[in-house]
Write a protein that holds these residues in place. Structure first.
Motif, PDB file in Angstrom:
ATOM      1  N   ASN A   3      14.936 -76.870 -63.332  1.00 33.54           N
ATOM      2  CA  ASN A   3      14.760 -78.039 -62.469  1.00 33.54           C
ATOM      3  C   ASN A   3      15.060 -77.665 -61.015  1.00 33.54           C
ATOM      4  O   ASN A   3      15.569 -76.589 -60.716  1.00 33.54           O
ATOM      5  CB  ASN A   3      15.602 -79.220 -62.963  1.00 33.54           C
ATOM      6  N   ILE A   4      14.738 -78.583 -60.125  1.00 31.18           N
ATOM      7  CA  ILE A   4      14.866 -78.317 -58.685  1.00 31.18           C
ATOM      8  C   ILE A   4      16.314 -78.006 -58.286  1.00 31.18           C
ATOM      9  O   ILE A   4      16.553 -77.166 -57.426  1.00 31.18           O
ATOM     10  CB  ILE A   4      14.270 -79.473 -57.843  1.00 31.18           C
ATOM     11  N   SER A   5      17.273 -78.653 -58.933  1.00 33.03           N
ATOM     12  CA  SER A   5      18.685 -78.385 -58.614  1.00 33.03           C
ATOM     13  C   SER A   5      19.051 -76.939 -58.928  1.00 33.03           C
ATOM     14  O   SER A   5      19.758 -76.282 -58.153  1.00 33.03           O
ATOM     15  CB  SER A   5      19.600 -79.337 -59.388  1.00 33.03           C
ATOM     16  N   ASP A   6      18.580 -76.440 -60.072  1.00 33.40           N
ATOM     17  CA  ASP A   6      18.854 -75.045 -60.441  1.00 33.40           C
ATOM     18  C   ASP A   6      18.221 -74.081 -59.440  1.00 33.40           C
ATOM     19  O   ASP A   6      18.816 -73.071 -59.068  1.00 33.40           O
ATOM     20  CB  ASP A   6      18.308 -74.737 -61.840  1.00 33.40           C
ATOM     21  N   ILE A   7      17.016 -74.400 -59.000  1.00 33.72           N
ATOM     22  CA  ILE A   7      16.298 -73.545 -58.059  1.00 33.72           C
ATOM     23  C   ILE A   7      17.019 -73.506 -56.709  1.00 33.72           C
ATOM     24  O   ILE A   7      17.215 -72.440 -56.122  1.00 33.72           O
ATOM     25  CB  ILE A   7      14.833 -74.015 -57.903  1.00 33.72           C
ATOM     26  N   ILE A   8      17.436 -74.677 -56.231  1.00 39.15           N
ATOM     27  CA  ILE A   8      18.163 -74.750 -54.955  1.00 39.15           C
ATOM     28  C   ILE A   8      19.489 -73.995 -55.058  1.00 39.15           C
ATOM     29  O   ILE A   8      19.859 -73.230 -54.163  1.00 39.15           O
ATOM     30  CB  ILE A   8      18.377 -76.213 -54.519  1.00 39.15           C
ATOM     31  N   GLU A   9      20.206 -74.200 -56.163  1.00 42.87           N
ATOM     32  CA  GLU A   9      21.478 -73.506 -56.372  1.00 42.87           C
ATOM     33  C   GLU A   9      21.274 -71.987 -56.338  1.00 42.87           C
ATOM     34  O   GLU A   9      22.010 -71.267 -55.654  1.00 42.87           O
ATOM     35  CB  GLU A   9      22.091 -73.908 -57.713  1.00 42.87           C
ATOM     36  N   GLN A  10      20.279 -71.505 -57.057  1.00 40.88           N
ATOM     37  CA  GLN A  10      20.028 -70.067 -57.106  1.00 40.88           C
ATOM     38  C   GLN A  10      19.640 -69.524 -55.739  1.00 40.88           C
ATOM     39  O   GLN A  10      20.084 -68.457 -55.329  1.00 40.88           O
ATOM     40  CB  GLN A  10      18.947 -69.738 -58.139  1.00 40.88           C
ATOM     41  N   TYR A  11      18.847 -70.280 -54.998  1.00 37.13           N
ATOM     42  CA  TYR A  11      18.447 -69.886 -53.651  1.00 37.13           C
ATOM     43  C   TYR A  11      19.677 -69.728 -52.754  1.00 37.13           C
ATOM     44  O   TYR A  11      19.838 -68.723 -52.066  1.00 37.13           O
ATOM     45  CB  TYR A  11      17.482 -70.928 -53.073  1.00 37.13           C
ATOM     46  N   LEU A  12      20.566 -70.721 -52.785  1.00 32.90           N
ATOM     47  CA  LEU A  12      21.771 -70.664 -51.956  1.00 32.90           C
ATOM     48  C   LEU A  12      22.688 -69.523 -52.383  1.00 32.90           C
ATOM     49  O   LEU A  12      23.276 -68.832 -51.541  1.00 32.90           O
ATOM     50  CB  LEU A  12      22.502 -72.007 -51.998  1.00 32.90           C
ATOM     51  N   LYS A  13      22.810 -69.289 -53.683  1.00 30.58           N
ATOM     52  CA  LYS A  13      23.651 -68.186 -54.160  1.00 30.58           C
ATOM     53  C   LYS A  13      23.078 -66.839 -53.735  1.00 30.58           C
ATOM     54  O   LYS A  13      23.831 -65.928 -53.392  1.00 30.58           O
ATOM     55  CB  LYS A  13      23.806 -68.253 -55.679  1.00 30.58           C
ATOM     56  N   ASN A  14      21.747 -66.723 -53.752  1.00 33.60           N
ATOM     57  CA  ASN A  14      21.121 -65.472 -53.302  1.00 33.60           C
ATOM     58  C   ASN A  14      21.401 -65.221 -51.827  1.00 33.60           C
ATOM     59  O   ASN A  14      21.712 -64.096 -51.423  1.00 33.60           O
ATOM     60  CB  ASN A  14      19.610 -65.498 -53.554  1.00 33.60           C
ATOM     61  N   ILE A  15      21.297 -66.260 -51.012  1.00 32.48           N
ATOM     62  CA  ILE A  15      21.582 -66.127 -49.586  1.00 32.48           C
ATOM     63  C   ILE A  15      23.044 -65.737 -49.370  1.00 32.48           C
ATOM     64  O   ILE A  15      23.353 -64.865 -48.566  1.00 32.48           O
ATOM     65  CB  ILE A  15      21.259 -67.429 -48.821  1.00 32.48           C
ATOM     66  N   LEU A  16      23.945 -66.382 -50.105  1.00 35.31           N
ATOM     67  CA  LEU A  16      25.370 -66.058 -49.997  1.00 35.31           C
ATOM     68  C   LEU A  16      25.626 -64.603 -50.399  1.00 35.31           C
ATOM     69  O   LEU A  16      26.424 -63.906 -49.767  1.00 35.31           O
ATOM     70  CB  LEU A  16      26.200 -66.993 -50.873  1.00 35.31           C
ATOM     71  N   VAL A  38      14.184 -84.694 -51.441  1.00 33.45           N
ATOM     72  CA  VAL A  38      14.907 -85.558 -50.515  1.00 33.45           C
ATOM     73  C   VAL A  38      16.233 -84.886 -50.144  1.00 33.45           C
ATOM     74  O   VAL A  38      16.789 -84.113 -50.931  1.00 33.45           O
ATOM     75  CB  VAL A  38      15.161 -86.958 -51.132  1.00 33.45           C
ATOM     76  N   PRO A  39      16.747 -85.153 -48.941  1.00 30.25           N
ATOM     77  CA  PRO A  39      18.017 -84.542 -48.517  1.00 30.25           C
ATOM     78  C   PRO A  39      19.184 -84.839 -49.464  1.00 30.25           C
ATOM     79  O   PRO A  39      20.089 -84.020 -49.610  1.00 30.25           O
ATOM     80  CB  PRO A  39      18.253 -85.143 -47.128  1.00 30.25           C
ATOM     81  N   SER A  40      19.151 -85.993 -50.122  1.00 31.25           N
ATOM     82  CA  SER A  40      20.250 -86.309 -51.044  1.00 31.25           C
ATOM     83  C   SER A  40      20.284 -85.341 -52.229  1.00 31.25           C
ATOM     84  O   SER A  40      21.331 -85.125 -52.824  1.00 31.25           O
ATOM     85  CB  SER A  40      20.147 -87.755 -51.540  1.00 31.25           C
ATOM     86  N   GLN A  41      19.146 -84.729 -52.549  1.00 31.68           N
ATOM     87  CA  GLN A  41      19.111 -83.716 -53.612  1.00 31.68           C
ATOM     88  C   GLN A  41      19.922 -82.492 -53.191  1.00 31.68           C
ATOM     89  O   GLN A  41      20.650 -81.908 -53.984  1.00 31.68           O
ATOM     90  CB  GLN A  41      17.668 -83.305 -53.910  1.00 31.68           C
ATOM     91  N   ILE A  42      19.826 -82.140 -51.920  1.00 33.66           N
ATOM     92  CA  ILE A  42      20.608 -81.021 -51.384  1.00 33.66           C
ATOM     93  C   ILE A  42      22.092 -81.363 -51.454  1.00 33.66           C
ATOM     94  O   ILE A  42      22.914 -80.546 -51.877  1.00 33.66           O
ATOM     95  CB  ILE A  42      20.192 -80.695 -49.926  1.00 33.66           C
ATOM     96  N   ASN A  43      22.437 -82.597 -51.065  1.00 34.52           N
ATOM     97  CA  ASN A  43      23.836 -83.050 -51.158  1.00 34.52           C
ATOM     98  C   ASN A  43      24.346 -82.951 -52.583  1.00 34.52           C
ATOM     99  O   ASN A  43      25.477 -82.506 -52.826  1.00 34.52           O
ATOM    100  CB  ASN A  43      23.971 -84.497 -50.682  1.00 34.52           C
ATOM    101  N   TYR A  44      23.521 -83.389 -53.544  1.00 34.99           N
ATOM    102  CA  TYR A  44      23.910 -83.357 -54.952  1.00 34.99           C
ATOM    103  C   TYR A  44      24.221 -81.926 -55.396  1.00 34.99           C
ATOM    104  O   TYR A  44      25.252 -81.659 -56.008  1.00 34.99           O
ATOM    105  CB  TYR A  44      22.809 -83.952 -55.844  1.00 34.99           C
ATOM    106  N   VAL A  45      23.316 -81.003 -55.085  1.00 33.42           N
ATOM    107  CA  VAL A  45      23.509 -79.609 -55.488  1.00 33.42           C
ATOM    108  C   VAL A  45      24.796 -79.047 -54.883  1.00 33.42           C
ATOM    109  O   VAL A  45      25.604 -78.432 -55.577  1.00 33.42           O
ATOM    110  CB  VAL A  45      22.291 -78.743 -55.081  1.00 33.42           C
ATOM    111  N   ILE A  46      24.992 -79.287 -53.612  1.00 35.30           N
ATOM    112  CA  ILE A  46      26.176 -78.745 -52.937  1.00 35.30           C
ATOM    113  C   ILE A  46      27.462 -79.374 -53.475  1.00 35.30           C
ATOM    114  O   ILE A  46      28.442 -78.680 -53.734  1.00 35.30           O
ATOM    115  CB  ILE A  46      26.052 -78.900 -51.409  1.00 35.30           C
TER     116      ILE A  46
END
Length: 153
Positions: A3-16, A38-46
């Motif tokens: 899902n999109i949350s997993d993808i965003i999480e993995q993207y951020l972890k790769n950058i880190l 939506v930006p709230s999805q980013i908030n949720y993941v973080i």
């Protein structure tokens, strides 16, 4: 499919992981545009996947030019690790904090995936069918004994 949350999480972890300082600064709206969410999805993941218990420090600055800074901090080594665990667990620990610590130990490769799964199962409220506050006390004792045993291997 992830899902999109997993993808965003993995993207951020790769950058880190690629960052020499172990820190990343992002613009929430830019990241939302990049992933067409939506930006709230980013908030949720973080807020759910980059918590202090999981080894991340999150800071944000609002307003024009605002950002969200995510910093990975490493667990202390050897003797300091035991002191950190003793302090973090204390004489009682709730399930959420226990799972966060297990996650942090797994991410830092102190525990294998299998060991982490066993620990989570052993300290779950489904397994520890004792009334509070005794459940949190028993969970803390179990965690300390099991983690010290596993890390001493």
């Amino acid at each position: 499919m992830r899902n999109i949350s997993d993808i965003i999480e993995q993207y951020l972890k790769n950058i880190l992981h690629e960052s020499p300082e172990g820190t990343v600064e992002i613009q929430r709206n830019d990241l939302a545009d990049q992933f067409s969410c939506v930006p709230s999805q980013i908030n949720y993941v973080i807020s759910t996947r980059f918590t202090l218990e999981k080894g991340y420090l999150v800071q944000s600055k609002r307003g024009g030019g605002g950002y969200i800074r995510i910093q990975r901090f490493e667990l202390p080594q050897n003797v300091a690790l035991y002191a950190h665990l003793n302090h973090t667990i204390g004489s009682e620990i709730d399930q959420s904090a226990a799972e966060g610590l297990i996650y942090q130990l797994e991410e830092a490769c102190f525990l294998s995936e299998r060991e982490a799964c066993l620990l989570r199962a052993a300290v779950s409220r489904d397994c520890l069918t004792i009334k509070l506050p005794y459940r949190d006390e028993v969970r803390a004792k179990l965690m300390k004994a099991m983690i010290i045993s596993l890390l001493g291997k």
